[in-house]
Design an enzyme around this catalytic site. Sequence first.
Site, PDB file in Angstrom:
ATOM      1  CG  ASN A 169      15.409  38.319   8.803  1.00 31.46           C
ATOM      2  OD1 ASN A 169      15.901  37.069   9.387  1.00 31.46           O
ATOM      3  ND2 ASN A 169      16.134  38.578   7.796  1.00 31.46           N
ATOM      4  CG  HIS A 225      11.037  41.782   3.556  1.00 33.07           C
ATOM      5  ND1 HIS A 225      11.431  42.916   4.610  1.00 33.07           N
ATOM      6  CD2 HIS A 225      12.222  41.060   4.029  1.00 33.07           C
ATOM      7  CE1 HIS A 225      12.291  42.911   5.447  1.00 33.07           C
ATOM      8  NE2 HIS A 225      13.082  41.902   4.910  1.00 33.07           N
TER       9      HIS A 225
END
Length: 113
Positions: free
Chosen positions: A88, A101
Amino acid sequence: MTFLDTDIFAQIIAGDIPCNKVYETDTILAFHDIAPKAKTHIMIIPKENLVTAKEVTPDNTALFGELFLAAKEIAIQENLEGYKLHMNVDEEGGQVVPHVHLHLLSGDFKTGL
Ligand code: AMP
């Protein structure tokens, strides 16, 4: 969900918040997601405090590439035949934790990423 105010993954790197670690190098840390969206759901993060993938530049592509190398090595380590890699990017992209991440997911996929 909106962007968190604090970089909780930096606190994990610092050892101030515990994690269930699966992989670590000088530059990368990976640990099980606290709220898994699949049978196996692992967070792969750079130790450098980059907020979003928008911070990729020609000077740090190797570090971003290491996230994918880590995913491959973790998949072998965890005996994952196939998996999804998901990232994301920024609040409008569904990112909640303000630290780059890569999600590694495998098996029994749930919705909600
Ligand atoms: P994102 O929505 O892409 O920012 O994903 C953040 C992920 O971090 C979510 O899947 C959370 O479940 C996960 N997460 C949040 N806090 C922790 C934590 N302390 N340890 C492990 N995973 C976490």
